[in-house]
Design a protein around this motif. Structure first.
Motif, PDB file in Angstrom:
ATOM      1  N   GLU A 240       0.806  -1.213   0.000  1.00 19.52           N
ATOM      2  CA  GLU A 240       0.000   0.000   0.000  1.00 19.52           C
ATOM      3  C   GLU A 240       0.841   1.265   0.000  1.00 19.52           C
ATOM      4  O   GLU A 240       0.417   2.286  -0.527  1.00 19.52           O
ATOM      5  N   VAL A 241       2.025   1.227   0.602  1.00 19.79           N
ATOM      6  CA  VAL A 241       2.865   2.410   0.711  1.00 19.79           C
ATOM      7  C   VAL A 241       4.297   2.030   0.379  1.00 19.79           C
ATOM      8  O   VAL A 241       4.802   1.019   0.848  1.00 19.79           O
TER       9      VAL A 241
ATOM     10  N   PHE B  88       6.413  11.252   3.833  1.00 17.89           N
ATOM     11  CA  PHE B  88       7.731  11.646   4.328  1.00 17.89           C
ATOM     12  C   PHE B  88       8.749  11.721   3.197  1.00 17.89           C
ATOM     13  O   PHE B  88       9.566  12.629   3.142  1.00 17.89           O
ATOM     14  N   TYR B  89       8.699  10.775   2.272  1.00 15.86           N
ATOM     15  CA  TYR B  89       9.679  10.717   1.200  1.00 15.86           C
ATOM     16  C   TYR B  89       9.346  11.628   0.022  1.00 15.86           C
ATOM     17  O   TYR B  89      10.234  12.065  -0.688  1.00 15.86           O
ATOM     18  N   ILE B  90       8.071  11.901  -0.214  1.00 13.65           N
ATOM     19  CA  ILE B  90       7.721  12.728  -1.367  1.00 13.65           C
ATOM     20  C   ILE B  90       7.551  14.192  -1.011  1.00 13.65           C
ATOM     21  O   ILE B  90       7.315  15.021  -1.872  1.00 13.65           O
ATOM     22  N   GLY B  91       7.686  14.536   0.285  1.00 17.02           N
ATOM     23  CA  GLY B  91       7.699  15.931   0.696  1.00 17.02           C
ATOM     24  C   GLY B  91       6.348  16.568   0.928  1.00 17.02           C
ATOM     25  O   GLY B  91       6.257  17.766   1.116  1.00 17.02           O
ATOM     26  N   THR B  92       5.285  15.809   0.924  1.00 19.51           N
ATOM     27  CA  THR B  92       3.972  16.375   1.222  1.00 19.51           C
ATOM     28  C   THR B  92       3.610  16.023   2.650  1.00 19.51           C
ATOM     29  O   THR B  92       3.918  14.946   3.143  1.00 19.51           O
ATOM     30  N   ARG B  93       2.964  16.946   3.298  1.00 23.37           N
ATOM     31  CA  ARG B  93       2.555  16.710   4.680  1.00 23.37           C
ATOM     32  C   ARG B  93       1.080  17.007   4.809  1.00 23.37           C
ATOM     33  O   ARG B  93       0.559  17.901   4.155  1.00 23.37           O
ATOM     34  N   LYS B  94       0.435  16.280   5.681  1.00 24.28           N
ATOM     35  CA  LYS B  94      -0.970  16.533   5.956  1.00 24.28           C
ATOM     36  C   LYS B  94      -1.045  17.463   7.161  1.00 24.28           C
ATOM     37  O   LYS B  94      -0.405  17.226   8.172  1.00 24.28           O
ATOM     38  N   ILE B  95      -1.813  18.522   7.039  1.00 25.49           N
ATOM     39  CA  ILE B  95      -2.022  19.432   8.150  1.00 25.49           C
ATOM     40  C   ILE B  95      -3.185  18.889   8.975  1.00 25.49           C
ATOM     41  O   ILE B  95      -4.282  18.696   8.464  1.00 25.49           O
TER      42      ILE B  95
END
Length: 87
Positions: free
Chosen positions: A48-49, A56-63
């Motif tokens: 799944e991941v 963490f690896y692709i640089g997007t974060r969830k707020i």
């Protein structure tokens, strides 16, 4: 070493089901499905991941909307009477 006690260590293709990214590595994982890559057939493991989809690896974060969660909790489980318990 004892014979016939170790799992089969072989090349396996892992496929990230969220974006189709695939990579080949060696593993002892047991699979039922196979996939053909570069004219060769390999066992297929669906994950799944992977490093191509993990935030963490692709640089997007969830707020995280923590304030909204707190208000939602208070509305759902808030005090029914409005009286404050004295200590």
């Amino acid at each position: 070493m004892k014979q016939d006690i170790h799992p089969d260590y072989r090349e396996v293709v892992f496929v990230d089901i969220s974006n189709g990214f695939q990579f080949k590595t060696r593993s002892t994982i047991q699979t039922r499905e196979t996939i053909t890559v570069d004219g060769q057939e390999y066992p297929l493991a669906k994950i799944e991941v992977s490093s191509e989809s993990h935030p963490f690896y692709i640089g997007t974060r969830k707020i995280m909307d923590t304030a909204g969660r707190v208000e939602k909790f208070r509305q759902k489980f808030g005090r029914k009477t409005g009286k404050v318990a004295s200590a």
